[in-house]
Scaffold this motif. Sequence first.
Motif, PDB file in Angstrom:
ATOM      1  N   UNK A  63       0.802  -1.224   0.000  1.00  0.00           N
ATOM      2  CA  UNK A  63       0.000   0.000   0.000  1.00  0.00           C
ATOM      3  C   UNK A  63       0.838   1.279   0.000  1.00  0.00           C
ATOM      4  N   UNK A  64       2.042   1.224   0.505  1.00  0.00           N
ATOM      5  CA  UNK A  64       2.894   2.417   0.533  1.00  0.00           C
ATOM      6  C   UNK A  64       3.880   2.471  -0.641  1.00  0.00           C
ATOM      7  N   UNK A  65       3.679   1.590  -1.598  1.00  0.00           N
ATOM      8  CA  UNK A  65       4.576   1.558  -2.747  1.00  0.00           C
ATOM      9  C   UNK A  65       3.794   1.899  -4.021  1.00  0.00           C
ATOM     10  N   UNK A  66       4.340   1.581  -5.193  1.00  0.00           N
ATOM     11  CA  UNK A  66       3.690   1.967  -6.444  1.00  0.00           C
ATOM     12  C   UNK A  66       3.842   0.866  -7.479  1.00  0.00           C
ATOM     13  N   UNK A  67       3.060   0.990  -8.539  1.00  0.00           N
ATOM     14  CA  UNK A  67       3.162   0.057  -9.650  1.00  0.00           C
ATOM     15  C   UNK A  67       4.576   0.044 -10.220  1.00  0.00           C
ATOM     16  N   UNK A  68       5.187   1.214 -10.274  1.00  0.00           N
ATOM     17  CA  UNK A  68       6.516   1.320 -10.886  1.00  0.00           C
ATOM     18  C   UNK A  68       7.557   0.500 -10.125  1.00  0.00           C
ATOM     19  N   UNK A  69       7.593   0.616  -8.805  1.00  0.00           N
ATOM     20  CA  UNK A  69       8.664  -0.098  -8.115  1.00  0.00           C
ATOM     21  C   UNK A  69       8.329  -1.549  -7.790  1.00  0.00           C
ATOM     22  N   UNK A  70       7.035  -1.900  -7.747  1.00  0.00           N
ATOM     23  CA  UNK A  70       6.678  -3.291  -7.450  1.00  0.00           C
ATOM     24  C   UNK A  70       6.682  -4.157  -8.709  1.00  0.00           C
ATOM     25  N   UNK A  71       6.075  -3.648  -9.786  1.00  0.00           N
ATOM     26  CA  UNK A  71       5.914  -4.449 -10.998  1.00  0.00           C
ATOM     27  C   UNK A  71       6.773  -3.995 -12.180  1.00  0.00           C
ATOM     28  N   UNK A  72       7.179  -2.718 -12.209  1.00  0.00           N
ATOM     29  CA  UNK A  72       7.856  -2.178 -13.386  1.00  0.00           C
ATOM     30  C   UNK A  72       9.072  -2.969 -13.840  1.00  0.00           C
ATOM     31  N   UNK A  73      10.128  -3.051 -13.023  1.00  0.00           N
ATOM     32  CA  UNK A  73      11.354  -3.738 -13.469  1.00  0.00           C
ATOM     33  C   UNK A  73      11.164  -5.221 -13.759  1.00  0.00           C
ATOM     34  N   UNK A  74      10.380  -5.919 -12.932  1.00  0.00           N
ATOM     35  CA  UNK A  74      10.223  -7.367 -13.125  1.00  0.00           C
ATOM     36  C   UNK A  74       9.437  -7.670 -14.388  1.00  0.00           C
ATOM     37  N   UNK A  75       8.442  -6.833 -14.718  1.00  0.00           N
ATOM     38  CA  UNK A  75       7.684  -7.039 -15.952  1.00  0.00           C
ATOM     39  C   UNK A  75       8.571  -6.808 -17.174  1.00  0.00           C
ATOM     40  N   UNK A  76       9.368  -5.729 -17.150  1.00  0.00           N
ATOM     41  CA  UNK A  76      10.274  -5.434 -18.264  1.00  0.00           C
ATOM     42  C   UNK A  76      11.274  -6.578 -18.467  1.00  0.00           C
ATOM     43  N   UNK A  77      11.854  -7.023 -17.385  1.00  0.00           N
ATOM     44  CA  UNK A  77      12.844  -8.113 -17.469  1.00  0.00           C
ATOM     45  C   UNK A  77      12.237  -9.351 -18.120  1.00  0.00           C
ATOM     46  N   UNK A  78      11.003  -9.656 -17.762  1.00  0.00           N
ATOM     47  CA  UNK A  78      10.379 -10.878 -18.270  1.00  0.00           C
ATOM     48  C   UNK A  78       9.828 -10.735 -19.677  1.00  0.00           C
ATOM     49  N   UNK A  79       9.398  -9.550 -20.066  1.00  0.00           N
ATOM     50  CA  UNK A  79       8.964  -9.392 -21.458  1.00  0.00           C
ATOM     51  C   UNK A  79      10.176  -9.447 -22.376  1.00  0.00           C
ATOM     52  N   UNK A  80      11.335  -8.960 -21.901  1.00  0.00           N
ATOM     53  CA  UNK A  80      12.568  -9.105 -22.670  1.00  0.00           C
ATOM     54  C   UNK A  80      12.919 -10.595 -22.828  1.00  0.00           C
ATOM     55  N   UNK A  81      12.709 -11.363 -21.784  1.00  0.00           N
ATOM     56  CA  UNK A  81      12.945 -12.802 -21.849  1.00  0.00           C
ATOM     57  C   UNK A  81      12.018 -13.447 -22.876  1.00  0.00           C
ATOM     58  N   UNK A  82      10.758 -13.033 -22.879  1.00  0.00           N
ATOM     59  CA  UNK A  82       9.782 -13.558 -23.843  1.00  0.00           C
ATOM     60  C   UNK A  82      10.223 -13.282 -25.282  1.00  0.00           C
ATOM     61  N   UNK A  83      10.824 -12.126 -25.520  1.00  0.00           N
ATOM     62  CA  UNK A  83      11.171 -11.706 -26.875  1.00  0.00           C
ATOM     63  C   UNK A  83      12.466 -12.322 -27.407  1.00  0.00           C
ATOM     64  N   UNK A  84      13.294 -12.878 -26.535  1.00  0.00           N
ATOM     65  CA  UNK A  84      14.680 -13.193 -26.914  1.00  0.00           C
ATOM     66  C   UNK A  84      14.793 -14.192 -28.058  1.00  0.00           C
ATOM     67  N   UNK A  85      13.850 -15.097 -28.243  1.00  0.00           N
ATOM     68  CA  UNK A  85      13.965 -16.084 -29.318  1.00  0.00           C
ATOM     69  C   UNK A  85      12.899 -15.890 -30.390  1.00  0.00           C
ATOM     70  N   UNK A  86      12.324 -14.691 -30.454  1.00  0.00           N
ATOM     71  CA  UNK A  86      11.242 -14.439 -31.396  1.00  0.00           C
ATOM     72  C   UNK A  86      11.745 -13.773 -32.671  1.00  0.00           C
ATOM     73  N   UNK A  87      10.861 -13.710 -33.668  1.00  0.00           N
ATOM     74  CA  UNK A  87      11.168 -13.044 -34.917  1.00  0.00           C
ATOM     75  C   UNK A  87       9.962 -12.263 -35.393  1.00  0.00           C
ATOM     76  N   UNK A  88      10.057 -11.709 -36.586  1.00  0.00           N
ATOM     77  CA  UNK A  88       8.951 -10.944 -37.161  1.00  0.00           C
ATOM     78  C   UNK A  88       8.379 -11.704 -38.353  1.00  0.00           C
ATOM     79  N   UNK A  89       7.359 -11.116 -38.977  1.00  0.00           N
ATOM     80  CA  UNK A  89       6.712 -11.758 -40.113  1.00  0.00           C
ATOM     81  C   UNK A  89       5.246 -11.998 -39.826  1.00  0.00           C
TER      82      UNK A  89
END
Length: 318
Positions: free
Chosen positions: A264-290
């Motif tokens: 309750x005394x924290x924010x979306x940015x510090x609780x979820x921000x970095x961990x979500x970014x780290x994991x979406x980067x993980x999701x993208x690492x073996x992907x391509x376009x098309x």
Amino acid sequence: MASTTGEASKLENCAKNSDWMSKLPESLLCEPLKNIAIPGSHDSFSYSLDMTSPVSPSSPDTVRNLVSTFGNMAKKIVYNWSVTQSLTFNQQLDHGIRYFDLRVSTWKGKSELYFVHGLFGAEVGSCLLEIKTWLDDHPKEVIFLDFNHLYDMSASDHDQLVATLTSVFDSKLCPLIDIETAALNVLWDRGVQVLVFYHHDSTTQQNPMLWPGGFMPSVWPNVTEAPKMVNLLEAHFTRGRPYGKFQVNQGVLTPTGTTILQYINRSLQDVFGPIAIKNVQYFLKDKGIGPRGINIVIADFVELGDFIPSVLALNQIK
């Protein structure tokens, strides 16, 4: 000294991304935009939320009751968990963001329309003018404006928003065309830079300058745990994309009431921000376009980590 060097490096990377579309490999300039990787922002306008504003129409009754009972103390909590971006529209554009996730509402007693997420943010028209001015300086960059949540709006309110879009962007607006021909070289030849997706059927039926919202399906994991987010994004990716449409992958974690109470005394940015970014980067690492690859990927606090470079790297021909 290290901090100064780090900031300089960030600014340099930002400058590199301000015209990334015009610098794509030549083979991608004639590729439909649905087959190119494009970074976007989630609740793109939320940097402008006003803690002193009323609770927005998008908020559940539980939030309204909390604010009614506890006043400004509750509003601060709503604000901390509603802000999903730190960068302004101009800054997001400079960093390489080309898709904007937009929620609009009327505000009782005011004639203008406003962006909303939990609370009210900036007036829509002024923000669109800011984006238009940036586009004037970057004539080969193309953006997507996705108006996917429209609250408490009458037919005349929709007409007002469409009139604002038409007035601000004018000849920059790309009318609804065959999605297979919506490639950068075609749009450049036409002198258009803005594709507007509008999730209100009766309005899009009357306006050929609007793309129906059905052309922009979005994969929303709607979970609080990063591994679950990745698993759901992977499952949708494996299942394949709908034919003849763009697609948004939301690399975001969504707080519940329990989450907010726990932190309750924290924010979306510090609780979820970095961990979500780290994991979406993980999701993208073996992907391509098309046609079956990654298209639009959005995140909260898009400047964190290597989110934008990770998306743009998918466009490099190997």
